[in-house]
Structure formats: structure tokens, C-alpha cells
Design a protein around this motif. Structure first.
Motif, short mmCIF file in Angstrom:
data_model
loop_
_atom_site.label_atom_id
_atom_site.label_comp_id
_atom_site.label_asym_id
_atom_site.label_seq_id
_atom_site.Cartn_x
_atom_site.Cartn_y
_atom_site.Cartn_z
N SER A 2 16.25 15.07 32.02
CA SER A 2 17.15 15.62 31.00
C SER A 2 16.40 16.54 30.04
O SER A 2 15.24 16.33 29.71
CB SER A 2 17.79 14.48 30.21
OG SER A 2 18.58 13.66 31.04
N ARG A 4 15.41 17.78 26.56
CA ARG A 4 15.26 17.12 25.27
C ARG A 4 15.40 18.16 24.17
O ARG A 4 14.66 19.14 24.13
CB ARG A 4 13.90 16.41 25.19
CG ARG A 4 13.80 15.21 26.14
CD ARG A 4 12.39 14.63 26.20
NE ARG A 4 11.89 14.24 24.89
CZ ARG A 4 12.18 13.09 24.28
NH1 ARG A 4 12.99 12.22 24.88
NH2 ARG A 4 11.67 12.80 23.10
N ALA A 26 22.13 16.55 27.98
CA ALA A 26 20.89 16.66 27.23
C ALA A 26 20.66 15.42 26.37
O ALA A 26 21.59 14.66 26.09
CB ALA A 26 20.92 17.91 26.35
N VAL A 27 19.43 15.22 25.95
CA VAL A 27 19.06 14.11 25.08
C VAL A 27 18.71 14.66 23.70
O VAL A 27 17.89 15.58 23.58
CB VAL A 27 17.83 13.35 25.64
CG1 VAL A 27 17.35 12.29 24.66
CG2 VAL A 27 18.19 12.72 26.99
N ALA A 29 16.62 14.42 20.81
CA ALA A 29 15.34 13.74 20.57
C ALA A 29 14.90 13.78 19.13
O ALA A 29 14.09 12.94 18.71
CB ALA A 29 14.26 14.38 21.45
N THR A 48 21.72 9.54 21.58
CA THR A 48 22.10 9.60 22.99
C THR A 48 22.07 8.20 23.58
O THR A 48 21.04 7.51 23.49
CB THR A 48 21.13 10.51 23.77
OG1 THR A 48 21.07 11.79 23.12
CG2 THR A 48 21.59 10.68 25.21
N HIS A 51 18.89 6.03 24.86
CA HIS A 51 17.64 6.65 24.41
C HIS A 51 17.29 6.30 22.97
O HIS A 51 16.24 6.71 22.48
CB HIS A 51 17.73 8.18 24.55
CG HIS A 51 17.78 8.64 25.97
ND1 HIS A 51 16.66 8.95 26.70
CD2 HIS A 51 18.84 8.82 26.80
CE1 HIS A 51 17.02 9.32 27.92
NE2 HIS A 51 18.34 9.25 28.01
N PRO A 54 17.42 9.52 17.54
CA PRO A 54 16.39 10.56 17.53
C PRO A 54 15.48 10.44 16.31
O PRO A 54 15.86 9.85 15.29
CB PRO A 54 17.20 11.87 17.47
CG PRO A 54 18.53 11.48 16.94
CD PRO A 54 18.78 10.08 17.38
N GLY A 68 7.28 16.57 23.34
CA GLY A 68 8.22 16.46 24.44
C GLY A 68 9.50 17.25 24.30
O GLY A 68 10.37 17.18 25.19
N LEU A 69 9.67 18.01 23.24
CA LEU A 69 10.89 18.81 23.08
C LEU A 69 10.91 19.98 24.06
O LEU A 69 9.88 20.62 24.32
CB LEU A 69 11.00 19.37 21.67
CG LEU A 69 11.59 18.51 20.56
CD1 LEU A 69 11.84 19.39 19.33
CD2 LEU A 69 12.88 17.83 20.98
N ASP A 70 12.09 20.28 24.58
CA ASP A 70 12.29 21.45 25.43
C ASP A 70 13.00 22.58 24.69
O ASP A 70 12.79 23.76 24.99
CB ASP A 70 13.14 21.09 26.66
CG ASP A 70 12.52 20.00 27.50
OD1 ASP A 70 11.39 20.20 27.99
OD2 ASP A 70 13.16 18.93 27.66
#
Length: 330
Positions: A2, A4, A26-27, A29, A48, A51, A54, A68-70
Motif C-alpha cells: 500500500s 503510505r 492507501a495508508v 501514516a 487506517t 494500521h 497515524p 517510509g512515506l511515499d
């Protein structure tokens, strides 16, 4: 895996983004906002499933460094958009920025260069481009079935108090030109097929602000609350734009005129002389659906490595017109 995502600015529109991103898989985060109590409540409300809540950060910069963020959604007050989007791109994050992406053409062009240089995507929340009635008009234009000669676009509403979309007071002032003007001008140019735009004095390939005027600054905000403009697109088509934050009657519509057909878009409905072509209910429902489609496209673009449907490059034509009005309109 997913995508993030972090959200900067946990206000009303951010809640809609959080819901839409969750629907897109999506998550959420991380969340950032200066009011920790508000940011924490937002994080808990939009956690989420599976999970946990956040992480909560005090600043956008802290969020951009979250491991880890996208990607990130910029939903802060307008004045912060350009700087925060720039920082997010430089941090290696794909970015969806709320409208307006910037408060000048120079800032928007700089962001386009940064996105290209970093290889990150910068999508812009010109949500009307994702709404069903607007998509239907654009499809006719792209298919060559509608040769638009004139778009008459009105966005009139009461914004004399600084209230957010959920009706809560906020500590920053809205701007009719850069906020709703960005939506309205971009939609008109999109329907006219204007792929580039220039302010007065630009070359013949771009849309031209033929005439524009802003009202006197209002004592309640220090900003003009009314704007009028006429644009000419490269193919000769015209757009007449009327914007107001003083109107006690809310009007948001576009009349799309071609030689052989006239369409009218109001609320969530698109009509022609024969009847209703698209009906998504009221404007709020239409825009919620459009935002969900927009955010899903953003997430899909990241996972598939493709360009989002609406990037900063796509909205530069509207930004050129707005910048010209801000600098030159009396």
C-alpha cells in the motif's frame, strides 16, 4: 504494498482526502498540524483500519522526514502551499497539493521544474476536472464533437467570514482570485482546449486576458472580493469569468456555447436544449465523487509509475491568467 501517505493541514478538506485515500487503498501514516490536539483528533478519526493511528507531527518538515512515506497531501492554508510542495518534492515524496498550488506564476513554474528534476509527481487538486459533468464536456471537446466558441462561467458566493468548508472559523483569509478563480478559469480553458495561456502581451499561441478588473479591497479582508475577466483561447474561443465573495445568492455554473449546441453545467447536472445529459445530484455530492476519483488517480499513478491526470504543468495556463490578473487588473 500500500502507498503510505501523510497529510499536512488536518482541516475540513483533509478529512475528505483521508476518506478518499482509504477508499483507494492507501495508508494514512502521518499527520502534521500546529494544533496538536486538533491533529491528534484528526489522526484518531482517520486511522487506517489494521494500521493504527497515524503519527502526529507539529510541522510539515517533520512529517516529510517520517520514515517510509511515499506521498503527501498538502491541505494547509494557501500561503503555505508552494513552499510545502517544494519541500515535499525535495524530500522525495509524490505530492498532491490542494488548490491553489501557488500564489504566483513564478512559484508554480518553479514547482514544475522541481517536480521534473526530482522525478516526483506533483498533482494539483483541480477537482472539477474529475467531476462527471465536467468530464463529459471535455470528452466531447476531445472527440471533436463540440467546438466551443464561448464559455460563460460564474462562481458567486458569500465568503465575508473566514469559515472552512465544514463551517468552522479559521485563522486565515480566503482569496476569490486564487482559490475559486483557479477552479473557474481552469475549467473554462480546459473546455476551450487551451493547452497554453499567456497574460496580456503573450504570444499568439496562448490564451490572452483581453480585459480584467478586480473590485476594490474590502475592508473586512483587505482583499478584492470581486473579479471579472474575458479570455481568448488560441483557437479564438472566448471565456467570460465572474467571481464574487459578496453574493448572497450562491451561483456556480458554466454555459458552454458552440455554433450548433449549448450546454449548461450547474450543481451536479449537465443539460442541453434536449434535456439532462449527466446528473450527479447537488454540487457537494458531485465534488465528493470528483475528489474520490482524483485521489484514486493519484494513488494509482504512484503504484503504476504513470503521470497523474492533473499535474502542475496542466494548470500553468490558468496560473498565467490568474497571475496576469493579480498584477495587471485595475
Amino acid at each position: 504494498m500500500s502507498v503510505r501517505v501523510g497529510i499536512v493541514g488536518p482541516g475540513g478538506i483533509a478529512g475528505r482526502h483521508a476518506d478518499a485515500l482509504a477508499e483507494a487503498g492507501a495508508v494514512l501514516a502521518a499527520v502534521a498540524g500546529p494544533d496538536r490536539e486538533q491533529a491528534t483528533a484528526f489522526a484518531e478519526a482517520h486511522a487506517t483500519p489494521g494500521h493504527g493511528p497515524p503519527a502526529v507531527h507539529a510541522t510539515a518538515g517533520d512529517l516529510f522526514a517520517h520514515p517510509g512515506l511515499d506521498a503527501v497531501v498538502i491541505a494547509s492554508p494557501h500561503a503555505y502551499h508552494a513552499a510545502q510542495a517544494e519541500a515535499a518534492l525535495r524530500a522525495g515524496l509524490h505530492t498532491l497539493c490542494e488548490i491553489p498550488v501557488a500564489l504566483s506564476l513564478g512559484e508554480a513554474e518553479s514547482l514544475a521544474r522541481t517536480a521534473a528534476r526530482t522525478g516526483r509527481r506533483l498533482a494539483v487538486a483541480h477537482t472539477l476536472r474529475h467531476c462527471a459533468p465536467y468530464l463529459a464536456v471535455r470528452e466531447l471537446v476531445e472527440a471533436g464533437e463540440l467546438r466551443v466558441t464561448h464559455v460563460v462561467a460564474r462562481t458567486l458566493m458569500m465568503r465575508q467570514r473566514d469559515l472552512g468548508m465544514e463551517g468552522r472559523p479559521r485563522d486565515w483569509g480566503d482569496d476569490v482570485l486564487w482559490h475559486h478563480g483557479a477552479h473557474t478559469v481552469d475549467a473554462a480553458l480546459w473546455f476551450l482546449g487551451a493547452e497554453s495561456a499567456r497574460e496580456r502581451g503573450g504570444d499568439a499561441s496562448g490564451a490572452v486576458v483581453v480585459r480584467g478588473a478586480r473590485g476594490e479591497p474590502w475592508q473586512g479582508s483587505g482583499k478584492p472580493m470581486d473579479v471579472a475577466a474575458v479570455l481568448r483561447a488560441p483557437g479564438g474561443g472566448l471565456a467570460t469569468i465572474a467571481l464574487s465573495y459578496h453574493s448572497r445568492l450562491a451561483v456556480r455554473d458554466l454555459t458552454i456555447i458552440a455554433e450548433d449546441r449549448t450546454l449548461h453545467l450547474s450543481g451536479g447536472a449537465l443539460r442541453d436544449h434536449d434535456g439532462v445529459l449527466v446528473d450527479r445530484g447537488d454540487g457537494d455530492r458531485m465534488e465528493r465523487e470528483g475528489l474520490a476519483r482524483q485521489d484514486r488517480d493519484f494513488v494509482t499513478a504512484i503504484t503504476r509509475g504513470r503521470r497523474p491526470a492533473c499535474t502542475v504543468d496542466d494548470v500553468l495556463p490558468a496560473m498565467r491568467v490568474l497571475d496576469g490578473l493579480a498584477r495587471n487588473a485595475p
